[in-house]
Motif scaffolding. Sequence first.
Motif, PDB file in Angstrom:
ATOM      1  N   PRO A 132       0.822  -1.210   0.000  1.00  0.00           N
ATOM      2  CA  PRO A 132       0.000   0.000   0.000  1.00  0.00           C
ATOM      3  C   PRO A 132       0.859   1.265   0.000  1.00  0.00           C
ATOM      4  O   PRO A 132       1.936   1.276   0.597  1.00  0.00           O
ATOM      5  CB  PRO A 132      -0.792  -0.110   1.310  1.00  0.00           C
ATOM      6  N   ARG A 133       0.373   2.280  -0.689  1.00  0.00           N
ATOM      7  CA  ARG A 133       1.086   3.567  -0.694  1.00  0.00           C
ATOM      8  C   ARG A 133       0.852   4.259   0.641  1.00  0.00           C
ATOM      9  O   ARG A 133      -0.248   4.237   1.178  1.00  0.00           O
ATOM     10  CB  ARG A 133       0.545   4.421  -1.836  1.00  0.00           C
ATOM     11  N   ARG A 134       1.913   4.839   1.162  1.00  0.00           N
ATOM     12  CA  ARG A 134       1.790   5.592   2.409  1.00  0.00           C
ATOM     13  C   ARG A 134       2.021   7.068   2.138  1.00  0.00           C
ATOM     14  O   ARG A 134       2.901   7.438   1.344  1.00  0.00           O
ATOM     15  CB  ARG A 134       2.807   5.091   3.429  1.00  0.00           C
ATOM     16  N   PHE A 135       1.229   7.885   2.780  1.00  0.00           N
ATOM     17  CA  PHE A 135       1.338   9.341   2.634  1.00  0.00           C
ATOM     18  C   PHE A 135       1.796   9.951   3.943  1.00  0.00           C
ATOM     19  O   PHE A 135       1.502   9.433   5.015  1.00  0.00           O
ATOM     20  CB  PHE A 135      -0.031   9.938   2.277  1.00  0.00           C
ATOM     21  N   LEU A 136       2.494  11.056   3.815  1.00  0.00           N
ATOM     22  CA  LEU A 136       2.880  11.801   4.990  1.00  0.00           C
ATOM     23  C   LEU A 136       1.826  12.896   5.196  1.00  0.00           C
ATOM     24  O   LEU A 136       1.738  13.827   4.406  1.00  0.00           O
ATOM     25  CB  LEU A 136       4.267  12.408   4.775  1.00  0.00           C
ATOM     26  N   LYS A 137       1.022  12.691   6.198  1.00  0.00           N
ATOM     27  CA  LYS A 137      -0.103  13.604   6.420  1.00  0.00           C
ATOM     28  C   LYS A 137       0.294  14.693   7.410  1.00  0.00           C
ATOM     29  O   LYS A 137       0.717  14.406   8.539  1.00  0.00           O
ATOM     30  CB  LYS A 137      -1.289  12.791   6.953  1.00  0.00           C
ATOM     31  N   ALA A 252       9.920  16.179  -2.160  1.00  0.00           N
ATOM     32  CA  ALA A 252       9.986  14.724  -2.347  1.00  0.00           C
ATOM     33  C   ALA A 252      10.955  14.109  -1.332  1.00  0.00           C
ATOM     34  O   ALA A 252      10.895  12.912  -1.051  1.00  0.00           O
ATOM     35  CB  ALA A 252      10.431  14.377  -3.767  1.00  0.00           C
ATOM     36  N   LEU A 253      11.830  14.935  -0.763  1.00  0.00           N
ATOM     37  CA  LEU A 253      12.777  14.457   0.250  1.00  0.00           C
ATOM     38  C   LEU A 253      12.079  14.144   1.569  1.00  0.00           C
ATOM     39  O   LEU A 253      12.714  13.685   2.517  1.00  0.00           O
ATOM     40  CB  LEU A 253      13.887  15.487   0.452  1.00  0.00           C
ATOM     41  N   ALA A 254      10.782  14.377   1.651  1.00  0.00           N
ATOM     42  CA  ALA A 254       9.997  13.929   2.811  1.00  0.00           C
ATOM     43  C   ALA A 254       9.954  12.407   2.828  1.00  0.00           C
ATOM     44  O   ALA A 254       9.657  11.800   3.856  1.00  0.00           O
ATOM     45  CB  ALA A 254       8.590  14.506   2.758  1.00  0.00           C
ATOM     46  N   GLY A 255      10.217  11.776   1.683  1.00  0.00           N
ATOM     47  CA  GLY A 255      10.280  10.316   1.630  1.00  0.00           C
ATOM     48  C   GLY A 255       8.946   9.652   1.316  1.00  0.00           C
ATOM     49  O   GLY A 255       8.890   8.450   1.089  1.00  0.00           O
ATOM     50  N   ALA A 256       7.862  10.410   1.314  1.00  0.00           N
ATOM     51  CA  ALA A 256       6.528   9.899   0.974  1.00  0.00           C
ATOM     52  C   ALA A 256       5.737  11.081   0.439  1.00  0.00           C
ATOM     53  O   ALA A 256       6.024  12.230   0.796  1.00  0.00           O
ATOM     54  CB  ALA A 256       5.841   9.327   2.212  1.00  0.00           C
ATOM     55  N   PRO A 257       4.750  10.810  -0.424  1.00  0.00           N
ATOM     56  CA  PRO A 257       3.936  11.923  -0.913  1.00  0.00           C
ATOM     57  C   PRO A 257       3.248  12.629   0.259  1.00  0.00           C
ATOM     58  O   PRO A 257       2.775  11.978   1.190  1.00  0.00           O
ATOM     59  CB  PRO A 257       2.929  11.261  -1.852  1.00  0.00           C
TER      60      PRO A 257
END
Length: 316
Positions: A132-137, A252-257
């Motif tokens: 599953p795709r993970r997002f940085l919320k 993008a360097l946050a590592g997740a969208p």
Amino acid sequence: MKGFIGARQTTLANEVSLTGTGVHSGAPVSLTLCPADSDTGIRFLICNGEIDGVEIVADQQCVSGVTLCTILSDGNGASIATVEHVLAALRGLSVDNALIEIDSGEVPIMDGSAAPFVEAIDEAGIAELEAPRRFLKVLKPIRVEENGAVGELNPYNGFHLDIEIDFANPLIGKQSLSLDLNPGAFRRDISRARTFGFMKDVENLWAAGLALGASLDNTVAIGDDRIINREGLRYADEFVRHKALDAIGDLALAGAPILGAYKSRRGGHRLNALVLKALFADPDAWTLVEAPRYRDVRHAELTPGLAAAHFAADRS
Ligand SMILES: [Zn+2]
């Protein structure tokens, strides 16, 4: 693939290679975008005569330089410069995992935009993975202010960009751009915007041994009273669009969208890095969430329209 909303992670379907020039070194560079497993993220693998097989993760913790471009380092002397445009293309088209093999310490500048990387990704194709795709919320507002530049991240169901630049030079002046990012918008409105520079600065940079690869083939050059490039601009407000492109690559360097709204006033690579640093410094400011499955979307907090716009990988 009908109903696909990007609930799963993606990678490239095939390898694809590009060659170009490092904008700062002026040296030739070969780069290959390769598929990678789930949860790899984006990684650079530097392979040349001196350094062989050194891996540098595209992560904000590895940022070691933000002057003129974003530089990542492994902490042991290896570094990779000008990472922002290729990272913007991967993030802009929703590619979560990729290995970037490169024979230089600098990503080639290509035409100064992300368009050649978009073309390469199109050629390689995008493949869906099982995970599953993970997002940085973003959970609460983050704000950074420095020398007249202001950066903010706010909670938002999607990824919104609000970028403003204000240059004393009348050829640029004040420009702003506000958009919800999805692969179509990235491709159409952002990816072709080129990097820009002032002729007077270029001469100083050359004297300092920098920007040796900069030319009218990869930079919009701003003279005293005109754009030097014979072909003119690709967008009337190409400058603010390039700032947006840089912000997408740097974030993008946050590592997740990111699920959040990014606001930048008079910003640049340094501000983008400071905002991410401030976000990660506060563990209450963010969390990782998985994308809702298609059949669950109706029950999730996202409306299906938003979900389709923001979660879809580019299938075109
Ligand atoms: Zn740039």
